[in-house]
Scaffold this motif. Structure first.
Motif, PDB file in Angstrom:
ATOM      1  N   ILE A 152       0.843  -1.211   0.000  1.00 38.11           N
ATOM      2  CA  ILE A 152       0.000   0.000   0.000  1.00 38.11           C
ATOM      3  C   ILE A 152       0.874   1.256   0.000  1.00 38.11           C
ATOM      4  O   ILE A 152       0.599   2.220  -0.719  1.00 38.11           O
ATOM      5  N   MET A 153       1.968   1.244   0.804  1.00 40.58           N
ATOM      6  CA  MET A 153       2.835   2.416   0.872  1.00 40.58           C
ATOM      7  C   MET A 153       3.631   2.615  -0.417  1.00 40.58           C
ATOM      8  O   MET A 153       3.914   3.753  -0.813  1.00 40.58           O
ATOM      9  N   LEU A 154       3.970   1.519  -1.104  1.00 35.46           N
ATOM     10  CA  LEU A 154       4.611   1.664  -2.417  1.00 35.46           C
ATOM     11  C   LEU A 154       3.667   2.349  -3.399  1.00 35.46           C
ATOM     12  O   LEU A 154       4.069   3.218  -4.173  1.00 35.46           O
ATOM     13  N   ALA A 155       2.398   1.959  -3.361  1.00 31.41           N
ATOM     14  CA  ALA A 155       1.387   2.582  -4.220  1.00 31.41           C
ATOM     15  C   ALA A 155       1.222   4.056  -3.854  1.00 31.41           C
ATOM     16  O   ALA A 155       1.034   4.914  -4.728  1.00 31.41           O
ATOM     17  N   ALA A 156       1.316   4.358  -2.559  1.00 30.38           N
ATOM     18  CA  ALA A 156       1.193   5.742  -2.093  1.00 30.38           C
ATOM     19  C   ALA A 156       2.330   6.595  -2.644  1.00 30.38           C
ATOM     20  O   ALA A 156       2.127   7.747  -3.049  1.00 30.38           O
ATOM     21  N   TYR A 157       3.548   6.030  -2.682  1.00 30.92           N
ATOM     22  CA  TYR A 157       4.666   6.813  -3.238  1.00 30.92           C
ATOM     23  C   TYR A 157       4.487   7.020  -4.733  1.00 30.92           C
ATOM     24  O   TYR A 157       4.792   8.101  -5.257  1.00 30.92           O
ATOM     25  N   ALA A 158       4.002   6.004  -5.437  1.00 25.94           N
ATOM     26  CA  ALA A 158       3.753   6.151  -6.877  1.00 25.94           C
ATOM     27  C   ALA A 158       2.763   7.288  -7.125  1.00 25.94           C
ATOM     28  O   ALA A 158       2.950   8.105  -8.037  1.00 25.94           O
ATOM     29  N   ALA A 159       1.724   7.370  -6.284  1.00 28.70           N
ATOM     30  CA  ALA A 159       0.732   8.447  -6.407  1.00 28.70           C
ATOM     31  C   ALA A 159       1.366   9.792  -6.086  1.00 28.70           C
ATOM     32  O   ALA A 159       1.100  10.806  -6.761  1.00 28.70           O
ATOM     33  N   PHE A 160       2.204   9.840  -5.035  1.00 26.80           N
ATOM     34  CA  PHE A 160       2.899  11.063  -4.630  1.00 26.80           C
ATOM     35  C   PHE A 160       3.771  11.590  -5.762  1.00 26.80           C
ATOM     36  O   PHE A 160       3.736  12.781  -6.107  1.00 26.80           O
ATOM     37  N   LEU A 161       4.558  10.709  -6.368  1.00 25.54           N
ATOM     38  CA  LEU A 161       5.461  11.107  -7.445  1.00 25.54           C
ATOM     39  C   LEU A 161       4.694  11.549  -8.689  1.00 25.54           C
ATOM     40  O   LEU A 161       5.021  12.567  -9.304  1.00 25.54           O
ATOM     41  N   THR A 162       3.656  10.800  -9.054  1.00 25.86           N
ATOM     42  CA  THR A 162       2.840  11.160 -10.217  1.00 25.86           C
ATOM     43  C   THR A 162       2.194  12.524 -10.029  1.00 25.86           C
ATOM     44  O   THR A 162       2.205  13.365 -10.939  1.00 25.86           O
ATOM     45  N   HIS A 163       1.646  12.760  -8.834  1.00 25.92           N
ATOM     46  CA  HIS A 163       1.018  14.049  -8.512  1.00 25.92           C
ATOM     47  C   HIS A 163       2.029  15.186  -8.641  1.00 25.92           C
ATOM     48  O   HIS A 163       1.737  16.238  -9.220  1.00 25.92           O
ATOM     49  N   ALA A 164       3.235  14.995  -8.095  1.00 25.60           N
ATOM     50  CA  ALA A 164       4.266  16.039  -8.122  1.00 25.60           C
ATOM     51  C   ALA A 164       4.688  16.360  -9.549  1.00 25.60           C
ATOM     52  O   ALA A 164       4.845  17.532  -9.918  1.00 25.60           O
ATOM     53  N   ILE A 165       4.857  15.330 -10.385  1.00 22.73           N
ATOM     54  CA  ILE A 165       5.293  15.544 -11.766  1.00 22.73           C
ATOM     55  C   ILE A 165       4.210  16.242 -12.580  1.00 22.73           C
ATOM     56  O   ILE A 165       4.487  17.167 -13.346  1.00 22.73           O
ATOM     57  N   ILE A 166       2.955  15.817 -12.398  1.00 26.35           N
ATOM     58  CA  ILE A 166       1.849  16.444 -13.140  1.00 26.35           C
ATOM     59  C   ILE A 166       1.705  17.916 -12.746  1.00 26.35           C
ATOM     60  O   ILE A 166       1.474  18.792 -13.589  1.00 26.35           O
ATOM     61  N   LYS A 167       1.877  18.207 -11.431  1.00 27.71           N
ATOM     62  CA  LYS A 167       1.733  19.584 -10.931  1.00 27.71           C
ATOM     63  C   LYS A 167       2.900  20.469 -11.355  1.00 27.71           C
ATOM     64  O   LYS A 167       2.760  21.694 -11.399  1.00 27.71           O
ATOM     65  N   GLY A 168       4.059  19.861 -11.607  1.00 23.13           N
ATOM     66  CA  GLY A 168       5.249  20.664 -11.860  1.00 23.13           C
ATOM     67  C   GLY A 168       5.982  20.306 -13.130  1.00 23.13           C
ATOM     68  O   GLY A 168       7.175  20.012 -13.112  1.00 23.13           O
ATOM     69  N   ARG A 169       5.281  20.331 -14.263  1.00 29.12           N
ATOM     70  CA  ARG A 169       5.899  19.971 -15.546  1.00 29.12           C
ATOM     71  C   ARG A 169       6.016  21.208 -16.428  1.00 29.12           C
ATOM     72  O   ARG A 169       5.071  21.973 -16.576  1.00 29.12           O
ATOM     73  N   GLU A 170       7.208  21.410 -16.981  1.00 26.03           N
ATOM     74  CA  GLU A 170       7.449  22.504 -17.911  1.00 26.03           C
ATOM     75  C   GLU A 170       8.107  21.949 -19.166  1.00 26.03           C
ATOM     76  O   GLU A 170       8.249  20.733 -19.314  1.00 26.03           O
ATOM     77  N   LYS A 171       8.560  22.845 -20.039  1.00 25.21           N
ATOM     78  CA  LYS A 171       9.221  22.420 -21.269  1.00 25.21           C
ATOM     79  C   LYS A 171      10.605  21.874 -20.947  1.00 25.21           C
ATOM     80  O   LYS A 171      11.364  22.466 -20.193  1.00 25.21           O
ATOM     81  N   GLY A 172      10.943  20.718 -21.508  1.00 27.23           N
ATOM     82  CA  GLY A 172      12.225  20.090 -21.238  1.00 27.23           C
ATOM     83  C   GLY A 172      13.372  20.705 -22.023  1.00 27.23           C
ATOM     84  O   GLY A 172      13.179  21.547 -22.901  1.00 27.23           O
ATOM     85  N   GLU A 173      14.599  20.286 -21.660  1.00 28.82           N
ATOM     86  CA  GLU A 173      15.814  20.772 -22.310  1.00 28.82           C
ATOM     87  C   GLU A 173      16.567  19.596 -22.921  1.00 28.82           C
ATOM     88  O   GLU A 173      16.373  18.447 -22.529  1.00 28.82           O
ATOM     89  N   ASN A 174      17.444  19.908 -23.870  1.00 26.73           N
ATOM     90  CA  ASN A 174      18.322  18.888 -24.419  1.00 26.73           C
ATOM     91  C   ASN A 174      19.528  18.715 -23.497  1.00 26.73           C
ATOM     92  O   ASN A 174      20.132  19.698 -23.072  1.00 26.73           O
ATOM     93  N   VAL A 175      19.883  17.492 -23.169  1.00 30.55           N
ATOM     94  CA  VAL A 175      21.030  17.240 -22.294  1.00 30.55           C
ATOM     95  C   VAL A 175      21.972  16.236 -22.950  1.00 30.55           C
ATOM     96  O   VAL A 175      21.554  15.411 -23.760  1.00 30.55           O
ATOM     97  N   GLU A 176      23.255  16.349 -22.608  1.00 24.44           N
ATOM     98  CA  GLU A 176      24.264  15.416 -23.120  1.00 24.44           C
ATOM     99  C   GLU A 176      24.699  14.491 -21.991  1.00 24.44           C
ATOM    100  O   GLU A 176      25.041  14.944 -20.905  1.00 24.44           O
TER     101      GLU A 176
END
Length: 332
Positions: A152-176
């Motif tokens: 259950i706690m593993l699922a909770a972290y997956a939800a936490f991470l998904t929520h954070a990424i959806i809330k804080g997504r911008e345009k990406g950059e090219n990296v080497e």
């Protein structure tokens, strides 16, 4: 080996584990830029690595049959980390940053600058995680850490991470990608595993010599030692001008500790031997992010923490220590 030698082993092992985490951090930072994650969302993503020493310690303690050390580490590191890192960040931010007028406003107002978005992205979801841990472990019928709780706690972290990424997504950059840094990351993973083993081994021997319980050793030896190296990282990040990133990363790290690091302890079924000690510590684990959220919510135009609020964080930890010494452990 006497206790001082094991203390030396503990310190070296803690530094090795955190050195390893730093090496693993590089590829994740590159992915953060590539995916366009903001500071708050990036903190949640990078915490997979920055909290890896705590996760490795709990895996090791579960494998060695000393789960109470891992449980103490889980609780102890989550209590001390927020007041400690917020205080370090406040003092590290007392300098001028070139071409940063917004920071100068916070400096003039004697505030630790903080993006208000961090409450919605990190601290409130972290409070939900703590509430979930309480629901799964405190009721008499469910008391203790059991395999189903871990999933259950593993699922909770997956939800936490998904929520954070959806809330804080911008345009990406090219990296080497740098091959040398990738190989350093491999070395970092090995250092984390080796460091975690010796942290647990050293704690086992220290608590045996001092004749204290494993969970108390986890709370005040392992938990503090795994948090201590983060002082220098927080200081460096904030001094470099990344005030929000340096201050909010601790919340994301704690969320990983309460979910992913919870999993190995639950998988081997960890009973709660001292219920009063457990619920008092869990209450203080929840108090710290609650104060964090309330203080940021109270801030008006300039978001952040005042000197008085920093003092409240530190005072809350002192109250915790006094509660443990006089009412829980009853040392005096």
């Amino acid at each position: 080996m006497n206790v001082w030698l094991w203390i030396g082993v503990l310190i070296l092992a803690a530094w090795a584990a955190h050195w390893g985490a730093d090496q693993l951090l590089t590829p994740l930072k590159m992915l953060r830029k590539q995916w366009g994650l903001t500071a708050s969302a990036g903190a949640a993503f990078l915490a997979i690595v920055t909290a890896s020493p705590e996760v490795a310690i709990n895996i090791t303690s579960a494998a060695r049959g000393v789960s109470d050390i891992g449980l103490g580490n889980l609780l102890g590191s989550n209590i001390i980390s927020i007041p400690l890192m917020v205080t370090i960040a406040y003092f590290a931010s007392r300098k001028k940053f070139k071409n940063n007028k917004e920071h100068q406003k916070h400096l003039d107002a004697n505030l630790l600058a903080l993006n208000k978005r961090s409450v919605a992205v990190l601290s409130i979801p972290y409070l939900v995680i703590i509430a979930l841990v309480a629901i799964l472990t405190l009721p008499k019928a469910w008391r203790g850490l059991q395999p189903i709780d871990g999933w259950i706690m593993l699922a909770a972290y997956a939800a936490f991470l998904t929520h954070a990424i959806i809330k804080g997504r911008e345009k990406g950059e090219n990296v080497e990608w740098d091959k040398k840094k990738v190989w350093l990351s491999v070395a970092g993973a090995m250092a984390i595993a080796l460091g975690a083993f010796f942290i647990v081994k050293a704690t086992e021997n220290i608590v045996s010599v001092l004749n204290i319980s494993e969970i108390v050793g986890g709370l005040f030896i392992t938990g503090i030692m795994t948090t201590a190296p983060e002082i220098f990282k927080t200081w460096s990040v904030v001094k470099g001008g990344e005030v929000t990133a340096g201050t909010t990363s601790v919340i994301a790290d704690n969320a990983v500790t309460m979910t992913i690091a919870f999993f190995p302890l639950a998988l081997v079924t960890t009973p709660i031997e001292d219920f009063q000690l457990f619920w008092v510590n869990l209450a203080f684990v929840g108090l710290m992010p609650l104060l964090y959220s309330l203080f940021v919510h109270q801030s008006k135009e300039l978001h952040g923490f005042s000197k008085c609020q920093i003092f409240v964080f530190d005072a809350a930890y002192i109250v915790y220590l006094l509660t443990m010494v006089f009412f829980v452990l009853k040392l005096f």
